[in-house]
Design an enzyme around this catalytic site. Sequence first.
Site, mmCIF file in Angstrom:
data_model
loop_
_atom_site.group_PDB
_atom_site.id
_atom_site.type_symbol
_atom_site.label_atom_id
_atom_site.label_comp_id
_atom_site.label_asym_id
_atom_site.label_seq_id
_atom_site.Cartn_x
_atom_site.Cartn_y
_atom_site.Cartn_z
ATOM 1 N N ARG A 290 -17.392 32.541 -0.626
ATOM 2 C CA ARG A 290 -18.517 32.205 0.448
ATOM 3 C C ARG A 290 -17.982 32.927 1.741
ATOM 4 O O ARG A 290 -16.713 32.807 2.224
ATOM 5 C CB ARG A 290 -18.398 30.700 0.754
ATOM 6 C CG ARG A 290 -19.085 29.863 -0.494
ATOM 7 C CD ARG A 290 -19.509 28.780 -0.326
ATOM 8 N NE ARG A 290 -19.962 28.000 -1.659
ATOM 9 C CZ ARG A 290 -20.277 26.921 -1.760
ATOM 10 N NH1 ARG A 290 -20.181 26.013 -0.714
ATOM 11 N NH2 ARG A 290 -20.491 26.083 -3.028
ATOM 12 N N ARG B 141 -11.968 24.958 4.490
ATOM 13 C CA ARG B 141 -12.875 25.926 4.313
ATOM 14 C C ARG B 141 -12.411 27.297 4.016
ATOM 15 O O ARG B 141 -11.976 27.815 4.946
ATOM 16 C CB ARG B 141 -13.969 25.824 5.701
ATOM 17 C CG ARG B 141 -15.333 26.549 5.594
ATOM 18 C CD ARG B 141 -15.989 26.319 6.790
ATOM 19 N NE ARG B 141 -16.351 24.959 6.983
ATOM 20 C CZ ARG B 141 -17.446 24.486 6.414
ATOM 21 N NH1 ARG B 141 -18.204 24.904 5.517
ATOM 22 N NH2 ARG B 141 -17.495 22.934 6.551
ATOM 23 N N GLU C 110 -16.505 15.834 2.552
ATOM 24 C CA GLU C 110 -17.359 16.231 1.263
ATOM 25 C C GLU C 110 -16.231 16.918 0.450
ATOM 26 O O GLU C 110 -15.386 17.946 0.569
ATOM 27 C CB GLU C 110 -18.340 17.172 1.521
ATOM 28 C CG GLU C 110 -18.893 17.852 0.337
ATOM 29 C CD GLU C 110 -20.025 18.975 0.634
ATOM 30 O OE1 GLU C 110 -20.287 19.115 1.961
ATOM 31 O OE2 GLU C 110 -20.213 19.439 -0.129
ATOM 32 N N SER D 108 -20.945 17.523 -4.375
ATOM 33 C CA SER D 108 -22.412 17.623 -4.027
ATOM 34 C C SER D 108 -22.850 17.607 -5.250
ATOM 35 O O SER D 108 -23.107 18.342 -6.125
ATOM 36 C CB SER D 108 -22.755 18.457 -3.074
ATOM 37 O OG SER D 108 -23.914 18.503 -2.248
ATOM 38 N N ARG E 238 -9.901 21.074 -2.076
ATOM 39 C CA ARG E 238 -10.009 19.940 -1.062
ATOM 40 C C ARG E 238 -9.443 18.672 -1.894
ATOM 41 O O ARG E 238 -8.863 17.782 -1.175
ATOM 42 C CB ARG E 238 -11.728 19.825 -0.816
ATOM 43 C CG ARG E 238 -12.048 20.771 0.131
ATOM 44 C CD ARG E 238 -13.493 20.356 0.525
ATOM 45 N NE ARG E 238 -14.037 21.361 1.586
ATOM 46 C CZ ARG E 238 -15.180 21.384 2.250
ATOM 47 N NH1 ARG E 238 -16.022 20.396 1.856
ATOM 48 N NH2 ARG E 238 -15.232 22.262 3.153
#
Length: 425
Positions: A262, A277, A349, A352, A391
């Site tokens: 990303r 991130r 998070e 999802s 994560r």
Amino acid sequence: MIDPKLLRQDPQQIAANLARRGFVFDAERYRGLEERRRSLQARTQDLQNERNVRSKAIGAAKQRGEDIEPLKREVSRIGEELSEAEAILDKIQSGLVGIQLELPNLLHPEVPDGEGEADNPELRRWGGIPAFDFTPRDHVELGTLLGGMDFEAAARIAGSRFVVLSGELARLHRALIQFMLDIHTSEHDYTEVYVPYLVNAAALTGTGQLPKFEEDLFRVEHEPAFYLTPTAEVPVTNLVRERILEEGELPLRMVCHTPCFRSEAGNYGKDTRGMIRQHQFEKVELVQVVRPAESWEALEGLTGHAEVILRRLGLPYRVVSLCAGDIGFSSARTYDLEVWLPAQERFREISSCSNFTDFQARRMKARWRNPETGKPEPVHTLNGSGLAVGRCLVAILENYQQADGRVAVPEALVPYLGGRRLLLG
RNA sequence: GGAGAGGUGGCUGAGCGGUCGAAAGCACCCGACUUGAAAUCGGGUGAGGGCAUGCGCCCUCCGGGGGUUCGAAUCCCUCCCUCUCCGCCA
């Protein structure tokens, strides 16, 4: 893509639904374009019919040995008129498709109101928040103490938002992937798949990343364009693109480990420290393709499958329902799993889980043959992280840390680490 | 990367400028025969869209895009994909 028939029949209601997301859909303008399309299409088709009929007549006349020149001139004139009409129709039609591709999915009625992350209601919580008799370190400190987590090395060979793991941490990272795949394949009835990590624009359009979110993606210089997969959702969901599935093939449950890439454009100041991130991270993704009537039940099931991983790892988490302002473009309803990070003293998070209803299926032309109607109809697609590996590693380090900076190994992972119960550094 | 062959309906596969959405076979569905089944025989069976919504009429689609032509699955250009051989290579 929203069902174009709905869009035509009741644009006001659709506008109202999308307005909950903060999305403005100009129903009047759409209706106008649609009107023009309709009349122009009728006219174009009439002309096409005219041309077809007369051309056939020319063929017949030619066989009888008649003079066909005058006939040819006449049809030629129709042809000119036709190509003019076709050109305009084409323009209107691609305008309509353009609008359709930029409309987000309709929200499930139970999606809560709200504008952002802060408005996502908590549905449930699992596990006690660990109480430390020392000040917990964050995963970057722990990684430094243990060794094997090197952001500087990553910056030298790539840049910021990358990490190099080595030794025990690299192994723990790999163990997590293995563990997740094993659970989902052996206990939750998912089939493991291996897929390309470079995908084309059509695949990304199918799942909804394109045309709207190109800036979030890494594009590879290649003709035609390749993109690095931002999530396994893209290649795996597109496995059913342009297919008509038989009743018996459904539901499809697939699990896939991939790296995810990303660009994080627009997140320049956000989570710059540590592994939270990154431009590149690993994820084990769950994807389901189901009969439309079963998709809401499937969403609960899929979310539960992701939760199992956190429970087995003994990581405290909560489930939130994404509100109208925070939910993703393609999703009709999303549950986020958030894991407790002691150093940040908050939930973050880690998964999802979404039901995309027929939104992606329409874009992909993924259908099933409904035995009740005998007709091909769009399937429903779902996916969820099960889980984000990086994560998860962060969460283990922070939740299982000891005062001396060493980190215990969650019971479930011990067999994957050769019996090791403690990361020593 | 070089040389060649090819991409047609759920599958196999014919068609190579007009009546072709497309032969034939398989698969599938309905009917006949049969106590039932199999076999056999007869019929049906692609997708998307427009008009009408009463049976219906029409348009588009033969890998994608563009072109030639009154007319393209069929001819030309271009891209993609598959297969065979060669080269290179994890």
